[in-house]
Design an enzyme around this catalytic site. Structure first.
Site, PDB file in Angstrom:
ATOM      1  N   GLN A 221       0.831  -1.214   0.000  1.00 56.62           N
ATOM      2  CA  GLN A 221       0.000   0.000   0.000  1.00 56.62           C
ATOM      3  C   GLN A 221       0.863   1.260   0.000  1.00 56.62           C
ATOM      4  O   GLN A 221       0.340   2.356  -0.132  1.00 56.62           O
ATOM      5  CB  GLN A 221      -0.900   0.013   1.245  1.00 56.62           C
ATOM      6  CG  GLN A 221      -1.990  -1.032   1.235  1.00 56.62           C
ATOM      7  CD  GLN A 221      -2.900  -0.978   2.449  1.00 56.62           C
ATOM      8  OE1 GLN A 221      -3.137  -2.007   3.059  1.00 56.62           O
ATOM      9  NE2 GLN A 221      -3.430   0.180   2.814  1.00 56.62           N
ATOM     10  N   ARG A 368      -9.144  -0.027   7.691  1.00 62.73           N
ATOM     11  CA  ARG A 368     -10.233   0.797   7.179  1.00 62.73           C
ATOM     12  C   ARG A 368     -10.663   1.881   8.160  1.00 62.73           C
ATOM     13  O   ARG A 368     -11.842   2.119   8.399  1.00 62.73           O
ATOM     14  CB  ARG A 368     -11.420  -0.080   6.810  1.00 62.73           C
ATOM     15  CG  ARG A 368     -11.711   0.130   5.325  1.00 62.73           C
ATOM     16  CD  ARG A 368     -12.967  -0.456   4.891  1.00 62.73           C
ATOM     17  NE  ARG A 368     -13.622   0.520   4.030  1.00 62.73           N
ATOM     18  CZ  ARG A 368     -14.202   0.215   2.894  1.00 62.73           C
ATOM     19  NH1 ARG A 368     -14.233  -1.009   2.479  1.00 62.73           N
ATOM     20  NH2 ARG A 368     -14.772   1.142   2.175  1.00 62.73           N
ATOM     21  N   CYS A 369      -9.653   2.506   8.765  1.00 63.16           N
ATOM     22  CA  CYS A 369      -9.925   3.683   9.582  1.00 63.16           C
ATOM     23  C   CYS A 369      -8.621   4.448   9.643  1.00 63.16           C
ATOM     24  O   CYS A 369      -7.579   3.924   9.310  1.00 63.16           O
ATOM     25  CB  CYS A 369     -10.353   3.313  10.988  1.00 63.16           C
ATOM     26  SG  CYS A 369      -9.059   2.608  12.009  1.00 63.16           S
ATOM     27  N   GLU A 738     -12.774   5.317   4.669  1.00 65.76           N
ATOM     28  CA  GLU A 738     -12.820   4.508   5.887  1.00 65.76           C
ATOM     29  C   GLU A 738     -13.987   4.855   6.800  1.00 65.76           C
ATOM     30  O   GLU A 738     -14.253   4.126   7.760  1.00 65.76           O
ATOM     31  CB  GLU A 738     -11.513   4.700   6.691  1.00 65.76           C
ATOM     32  CG  GLU A 738     -10.316   5.177   5.889  1.00 65.76           C
ATOM     33  CD  GLU A 738      -9.668   4.086   5.061  1.00 65.76           C
ATOM     34  OE1 GLU A 738     -10.192   2.954   5.083  1.00 65.76           O
ATOM     35  OE2 GLU A 738      -8.667   4.351   4.404  1.00 65.76           O
TER      36      GLU A 738
HETATM   37  O1  CDP Z   1      -7.006   6.746   0.559  1.00 62.89           O
HETATM   38  P1  CDP Z   1      -8.197   6.059  -0.018  1.00 62.89           P
HETATM   39  O2  CDP Z   1      -8.224   6.029  -1.513  1.00 62.89           O
HETATM   40  O3  CDP Z   1      -8.475   4.742   0.600  1.00 62.89           O
HETATM   41  O4  CDP Z   1      -9.479   6.902   0.497  1.00 62.89           O
HETATM   42  P2  CDP Z   1     -10.164   8.214  -0.063  1.00 62.89           P
HETATM   43  O5  CDP Z   1      -9.176   9.238  -0.408  1.00 62.89           O
HETATM   44  O6  CDP Z   1     -11.203   8.549   0.924  1.00 62.89           O
HETATM   45  O7  CDP Z   1     -10.851   7.775  -1.407  1.00 62.89           O
HETATM   46  C1  CDP Z   1     -11.588   6.601  -1.660  1.00 62.89           C
HETATM   47  C2  CDP Z   1     -12.177   6.728  -3.069  1.00 62.89           C
HETATM   48  O8  CDP Z   1     -13.317   7.607  -3.020  1.00 62.89           O
HETATM   49  C3  CDP Z   1     -11.201   7.342  -4.081  1.00 62.89           C
HETATM   50  O9  CDP Z   1     -11.415   6.812  -5.364  1.00 62.89           O
HETATM   51  C4  CDP Z   1     -11.584   8.797  -4.004  1.00 62.89           C
HETATM   52  O10 CDP Z   1     -11.125   9.567  -5.054  1.00 62.89           O
HETATM   53  C5  CDP Z   1     -13.112   8.728  -3.874  1.00 62.89           C
HETATM   54  N1  CDP Z   1     -13.620   9.953  -3.212  1.00 62.89           N
HETATM   55  C6  CDP Z   1     -14.464  10.806  -3.897  1.00 62.89           C
HETATM   56  O11 CDP Z   1     -14.840  10.522  -5.039  1.00 62.89           O
HETATM   57  N2  CDP Z   1     -14.882  11.965  -3.291  1.00 62.89           N
HETATM   58  C7  CDP Z   1     -14.507  12.285  -2.011  1.00 62.89           C
HETATM   59  N3  CDP Z   1     -14.919  13.403  -1.444  1.00 62.89           N
HETATM   60  C8  CDP Z   1     -13.678  11.400  -1.300  1.00 62.89           C
HETATM   61  C9  CDP Z   1     -13.236  10.231  -1.930  1.00 62.89           C
END
Ligand code: CDP
Length: 784
Positions: A221, A368-369, A738
């Site tokens: 990761q 996942r947090c 998360e």
């Molecule tokens: O770091 P990780 O990718 O696990 O988490 P994240 O940044 O929360 O994003 C998870 C997925 O949701 C990614 O594809 C983000 O681009 C999308 N996302 C989104 O479309 N809009 C947001 N406000 C937050 C996340």
């Protein structure tokens, strides 16, 4: 043929995930798909005991098996100073055991063979003579005087205590408690569970004996950070190490630590001069890799008689296993557990945490947090539920009374977090309306008269995601910034290279959408690349929902950098001054005359063919972004359950989830993220458990013992949203990946307690199984 989508892919467009095309067709490239010429295979011999001294290891029988190339023991690694390695929390961890084994499933020796099955058979033939020692299976037992010393090899370590860490203000909290009308207490345990990604961990290590170059295909990761740590631990020159993290079948925090298997396979490839592949099986993943939770928590809430909260006092004891290997920023010994004040305007709080070694697998990953926020959110939400119960208040009323109010943001919590933005009452209202809360309370009252058990659970959570800023948050000393490199080709198509690394979150789609919004290039024309350290800018990786807040911000910033240059080129094409050029949805025009414009594609072509004098050719750039703060997504979850008094069976009738993650880049992807999190929360609340018997045998080492929810039992989710942008994020987005796993376990358990609380049942620890519920009912004479 890829399915055409009519949307261009701006922010807010639910375009289909670009990556799914290859996944659905079986064209993904996962670790086990990597096959190199001459590749050997590695299998690990693991300890059957939780705690035992190694008297001798006899590898002769294994070595004699045809096809076996080498057997690696801790003794051999010790000759290369590789028998121990540093952990992400500044402790040491055995790569292969030399003196003692300290948990069941610990790595003892490895066999390298020309066939994976030969390697496994031969690993079983390694004879290890053990002197079994008493096992320590709980942190309370670990801290008793005279408990067996687990880390006797550590100089100065005379007991099993690892750390003591505090946050908040003790004196101010004591004062708040002295003034309180009442104090509500809860002792609870958030049990050990496991991220259990669909794809287990593995590596193909390919060290070229001629050049010394090491290409490591790894389920990582955080490939860049892992490269640096490999360089430091193995003493390899960093420029000679290339980590390629191919498609990853789920990580959930499990693929952040560096595992012994990665190190031994690399050392073996270096010594033998051939590629070596190691892939765990399911049980190996469950018994030896990064677990989650395992926090014993006591909370006390000081309240006025009108329900206003005055102070919070928390004690927490964590079970860290045999090596303190939590994946978390070094400043914070119990992760960000001190966010335990949650969504409430608590004037005073004091949190004391301690950690202990036990004879269990190490880990403590951000499953996942964000680092340990799930445990914190669970404690405060369970505590508030019990306060409502004791004070005979509606659980929504007590929350509404104590929420941090929208006008209080930015809000500094009693333990030092600066919350960026929020509107907690609104999120709750949307959830209540969607559920039809008042009607359900009436139904509950009717049912109660008939002796039927129905409960409505509430949880209002605040998550803290998107680490850095680098000055506060690091991994093994590496500051938590992130990066994006964008190259626009002459034909207007682009490549975006990122320091983060998707494990299924859909980055190839959503990060392209950020560029679409900022530059007007359709998402379909943008190729997103991640996970190859030779070809992407340095980043800290993807975990704890940091990709969008940090990598997403870097993407917006680099796009803006290119837009500024594009304006200069557009001005040249339009024979105007750059100061007069405006940009709107992919078009550049002179202020006031939008009809005469140049597209981003025209400008991209000109960047290589028709430039103003003195301007560098090309349209590309890189941005390293260190965020000024974390982002604080939030939401309210409501759960309705019905409980059978005859069996204790809990049926989740409804689950309403209202999330606020600021501006949603791709609402469909966000919903998918939340669905996954709610399902994981459901599994943790009702079935997932890694536990141990008194000899330290792991119970939960396979999917018949460790129960994961399937679509059969998972409830239907009803979704809602509010949008409160993060003021410091370039596009107003907060991370979301998360949140649902953080917020939902408390909502599920609160629903159970809401159903049985009037009978005097105030707590049932997770997983809330039918027999536990029935036993609790039986104890108060309410079971049938
Ligand atoms: O770091 P990780 O990718 O696990 O988490 P994240 O940044 O929360 O994003 C998870 C997925 O949701 C990614 O594809 C983000 O681009 C999308 N996302 C989104 O479309 N809009 C947001 N406000 C937050 C996340």
């Amino acid at each position: 043929m890829a399915v055409e989508t009519p949307l261009k892919g701006n922010i807010g467009d639910s375009i289909r995930r670009k990556e799914d095309d290859r996944f659905i067709r079986g064209k993904g490239n996962y670790l086990d798909d990597v096959v190199l010429p001459g590749m050997l295979h590695m299998a690990i011999n693991r300890s059957p005991f939780a705690h035992a001294r190694i008297k001798s290891i006899n590898t002769a029988a294994a070595q004699a098996v045809p096809g076996v190339v080498a057997v690696v023991t801790g003794e051999l690694l010790a000759q290369h100073k590789l028998a121990w390695m540093p952990t992400l929390s500044g402790d040491t961890q055995a790569v292969l055991a030399t003196d003692k084994v300290r948990f069941q499933g610990q790595e003892v020796a490895c066999v390298i063979a020309n066939d994976p099955y030969v390697a496994r058979d031969a690993a079983a033939l390694i004879e290890v003579d053990y002197d079994v020692l008493p096992a320590v299976v709980s942190p309370q037992q670990a801290l008793e005087p005279g408990a067996p010393l687990i880390r006797d090899e550590k100089e100065g370590q005379t007991n099993n205590h690892i750390y003591h860490w505090e946050a908040g203000d003790k004196a101010k909290t004591d004062e708040a408690f002295a003034k309180a009308d009442r104090v509500v207490k809860l002792d609870t345990f958030y049990p050990r569970c496991h991220p259990s990604p669909l794809e287990t961990c593995g590596i193909v290590a390919d060290v070229n004996p001629a050049t010394g170059h090491a290409t490591l295909y790894m389920t990582s990761q955080a490939p860049h950070a892992h490269r640096t740590l490999f360089a430091i631990v193995a003493g390899l020159p960093e420029q000679n190490i290339r980590i390629i993290s191919p498609d990853i079948g789920g990580g959930f925090g499990n693929k952040v630590p560096i595992y012994p298997g990665y190190v031994v396979a690399t050392a073996a490839s270096l010594l033998i001069g051939k590629p070596v592949k190691w892939v765990e099986d399911r049980s190996e993943n469950l018994i030896s890799t990064g677990f989650a939770r395992d926090f014993h928590m006591s909370g006390e809430l000081a309240l006025r008689n009108d329900g206003r909260m005055l102070g919070l006092r928390v004690k927490m004891l964590s079970d860290n296993g045999a090596f303190y290997a939590d994946a978390q920023p070094t400043k914070f010994r119990a992760g960000l557990f001190h966010i335990v004040t949650g969504s409430y305007d608590l004037p005073a709080a004091y949190v004391e945490t301690d950690g202990a070694y036990t004879n269990k697998a190490p880990g403590g990953v951000a499953y996942r947090c964000s680092f340990r926020v799930t445990e914190a959110s669970y404690l405060i939400e369970r505590l508030v539920e019990n306060a409502a119960l004791e004070m005979k208040m509606d659980p929504t009323e007590i929350r509404l009374k104590n929420f941090i109010q929208p006008e209080q943001f930015p809000y500094v919590s009693a333990t030092g977090f600066e919350y960026d933005s929020g509107d907690y009452p609104r999120a709750m209202q949307v959830a209540l309306d969607k559920l039809g809360y008042k009607e359900l309370r009436k139904e509950q009252a009717e049912k109660r008269k008939k002796g039927e058990l129905m409960g409505i659970g509430v949880a209002s959570f605040t998550e803290v995601v998107g680490a850095g800023p680098g000055k506060h948050y690091d991994i093994a000393g590496l500051r938590m910034f992130d990066s994006a490199e964008l190259r626009v080709h002459p034909t207007g198509k682009a490549i975006l290279k990122l320091g983060v690394k998707s494990q299924g979150q859909g980055h190839e789609t959503t990060f392209a959408q950020i560029v679409t919004e900022e530059l007007g290039i359709p998402a379909a024309d943008i190729e997103v690349q991640e996970g190859d350290t030779d070809n992407t800018p340095y980043g800290l990786g993807t975990y704890a929902s940091r990709s969008t807040p940090v990598g997403g911000a870097a993407t917006a910033m680099v796009s803006r950098k290119l837009r500024d240059k594009a304006k200069i080129i557009a001005a040249h094409l339009l024979e105007a001054s750059a100061a007069d050029i405006e940009f709107d949805h992919g078009k550049f025009f002179v202020r006031g005359s939008p009809s005469k414009s140049k597209t981003i594609q025209d400008v991209a072509f000109a960047a290589y063919t028709n430039l103003p004098d003195g301007l560098e050719a090309g349209l590309e750039g890189v941005t390293y972004y260190d965020p000024p703060n974390m982002t604080y997504p939030f939401g309210t979850y409501l759960v309705v359950v019905d409980i059978d008094r005859g069996t204790g069976q809990v049926k989740v009738r409804r689950m309403v989830a209202v999330d606020d993650c600021g501006v949603r880049i791709n609402p469909m992807v966000v919903e998918g993220q939340i669905h996954g999190g709610l399902t994981e929360g459901f599994g943790i609340a009702f079935m997932e458990l890694i536990t141990f018997d008194e000899e330290g045998n792991c119970i939960g080492s396979n999917f018949t013992d460790y129960l994961l929810p399937t679509s059969w039992e998972t409830p239907k989710f009803e979704m809602g949203e509010t949008v409160t942008p993060s003021p410091h994020h370039p596009i107003g987005a907060k991370g979301v990946g998360e949140s649902a796993t953080v917020g939902s376990p408390a909502a599920y358990v609160n629903a159970v307690i809401d159903a049985v609380g009037h009978l005097g049942i105030r707590n049932i620890d997770m997983p809330v199984t039918s027999d536990k519920v029935w036993e609790a009912l039986n104890k108060v004479g309410a079971a049938e």
